[in-house]
Design a protein around this motif. Structure first.
Motif: not given
Length: 544
Positions: A139, A175-176
């Motif tokens: 991220a 998204e991480h």
């Protein structure tokens, strides 16, 4: 002039003043940083996604320093998750408490802060920092570290007109948290969506003046892929690798493996126009490419024509380039004495450690291991458990020196080692991917690499004179890489795959370099502000 002291108190005051004055004069400079860690909107691929920002920046702020500087970095964690930063290549001499990985440092809780106290002791060169917990690295939260030589230490090239940073790496538009869940459920990650240069897939520009020479510091801060870096119609002269001045060899492009850093010089000696800067994936079925612009200040033409190609899947090309990177023996490092004054090839090896990577299913989920041991974190950082002598957290010797032949199993793997030993470590790769390995707290000499299986006879081809010294090395498919390392830094040090999903799923362990002297000459005491967690809660660090 004769100084007369009529009272003992006057003499004591003078001695106290002289002592304080001596301390102030001799102490190394301090640099202070105050960082606010938040989530925020970023647009690396032109569409919004959540990223980790430092003071609102993606990538994070650059750390500019000089050899021996003290860096005081106050990190405020405003994420909803625990957070840590680690400092790739900064050796943390005698001070693994500050290393910023979970084996050494308690996470910073949400809404809290922690002040790192680092010293870039006897180091120069190009490095980077990154978030080490969970899958935060996917991220953002990373940035560059520049350590310049002290003013009186000669550098083996003229001062450049400017000094540019290139943080390159593969990138997901996922998204991480979703990426970590994929791994937690026992699956492999998909292929990345892009490659970034300084947080952008395209559009970054670097301005140069015709006829001048510039230093470029290139770090691969990505998650898994080797990247090839090149500049259209320009030759790059390699001058430094992770703190070592190198023989100044010229290249049209350079392979930068995950976790590695290089410094090159380029001269703006072409026609005045804009030129492509390119970073593209290596050893992949599909090539991902990112571009930026080298803009001449008197440019008469924008970027045009095809993007210059580079190597793609050629292993031998990369092998040969790696072997050509050597230490400049006559150049000074962080100290005035030449880098070649330490004759590593003449020191007797006290121990050989053979490390082999493994990939397998454990309990129906994908895991990765070293010598059959897949690392699982303990409930207490290992360094704190060691300091407070807390039983039941880890066991020294829980990973063998060589492959055991056992099926893969889970453990909190810690290897013991003696302070001041001189060891040989062999990384053996029987898989079909390029691996990248990093050792915290140290730099080491990459004495050999070749295809096939390492044997004692492989030592006949070692470079025992001018091997490059660095902290991250690649291991090619079905090949081995051998390093020499002087264990001169007491502490608990992470040895890990830089292939980040593999590290996350167990391909790492800790090297406990131990001295029984109990002296601050060997290791600094626990920091007064050390965070305490797990079984260390309620313990005392030391008086404030």
């Amino acid at each position: 002039m004769k100084l007369m002291m009529n009272q003992p108190s006057q003499l004591l005051a003078l001695l106290s003043f002289c002592s304080i004055f001596s301390l102030v004069v001799s102490e190394d400079p301090y640099r202070f940083f105050d960082w606010n860690i938040t989530y925020g909107d970023i647009y690396p691929l032109g569409v919004k996604q959540q990223g980790i920002l430092i003071n609102g920046q993606f990538p994070g702020p650059e750390i500019y320093s000089v050899t021996n500087d003290n860096l005081i970095i106050n990190v405020h964690n405003n994420l909803p998750d625990p957070f840590l930063l680690s400092w790739n290549g900064v050796q943390q001499r005698r001070n693994s408490y500050q290393d910023g990985v979970y084996g050494t440092t308690c996470p910073i809780p949400p809404g809290k802060n922690f002040t790192y106290t680092l010293q870039v002791k006897d180091q120069i060169g190009s490095f980077f920092y990154f978030p080490s917990l969970a899958f935060h690295k996917a991220a953002g939260g990373f940035g560059s570290i520049k350590i310049l030589s002290r003013p009186l230490i000669p550098v083996p090239f003229p001062d450049p007109a400017d000094d540019y940073t290139f943080l390159i790496g593969d990138w997901y538009n996922i998204e991480h948290t979703r990426l970590s869940k994929i791994l937690d459920f026992g699956h492999k990650l998909p292929f990345p969506q892009a490659v970034l240069i300084n947080g952008r897939a395209q559009g970054s520009a670097f301005t140069v003046e015709q006829g001048k020479t510039y230093r470029l510091r290139i770090s691969n801060v990505g998650l898994q892929n080797t990247l090839n870096f090149r500049i259209q119609d320009h030759i790059m002269k390699l001058v430094e690798v992770e703190g070592t001045h190198t023989v100044q060899t010229s290249y049209s492009s350079i392979d930068v493996h995950v976790g590695q850093s290089y410094s090159v010089l380029i001269t703006a000696d072409q026609a005045p126009k804009d030129y492509y800067i390119v970073a593209s994936t290596r050893f992949t079925n599909r090539t991902l490419t990112s571009t930026a612009s080298l803009h001449y200040s008197n440019s008469q033409q924008p970027l045009s024509g095809p993007i210059p190609g580079g190597p793609t899947t050629e292993i031998d090309w990369s092998f040969n380039q790696a072997r050509s990177i050597r230490t400049n023996l006559t150049a000074s490092g962080p100290r005035p004495n030449p880098q070649g004054s330490y004759h590593y090839g003449m020191i007797n090896i006290s121990r050989t450690i053979n490390l082999r990577s493994f990939a397998a299913q454990v309990n129906g989920k994908q895991r990765y291991a070293v010598n059959s041991v897949s690392f699982i974190p303990a409930d207490t950082p290992l360094k704190l458990a060691d300091h407070f002598k807390i039983d039941g957290v880890f066991q020294v010797g829980s990973i063998p020196d060589s492959p055991s032949g056992k099926p893969m199993y889970l453990d909190t793997s810690v290897m013991g080692a003696d302070f001041r030993a001189f060891v040989e470590i062999v990384f053996q790769n029987r898989e079909s991917i390029v691996q990248s390995w990093h050792i915290d707290g140290y730099s080491f000499w990459v004495v050999g690499m070749d295809g096939g299986t390492w044997t004692p006879n492989s030592r006949n081809q070692y470079n025992l004179r001018d091997a490059v010294s660095r902290s991250t090395t690649q291991v090619y498919p079905k090949s081995w890489t051998a390093i020499y390392m002087a264990l001169d830094n007491v502490g608990m040090w992470n040895i890990r795959s830089e292939f980040w999903s593999r590290q996350y799923l167990g391909q790492q362990f800790y090297l406990r370099v131990y001295s029984d002297a109990g002296s601050i000459r060997d290791e600094y005491p626990i920091p007064k502000n050390a965070l305490l967690c797990g079984k260390a809660v309620g313990r005392e660090t030391r008086p404030l």
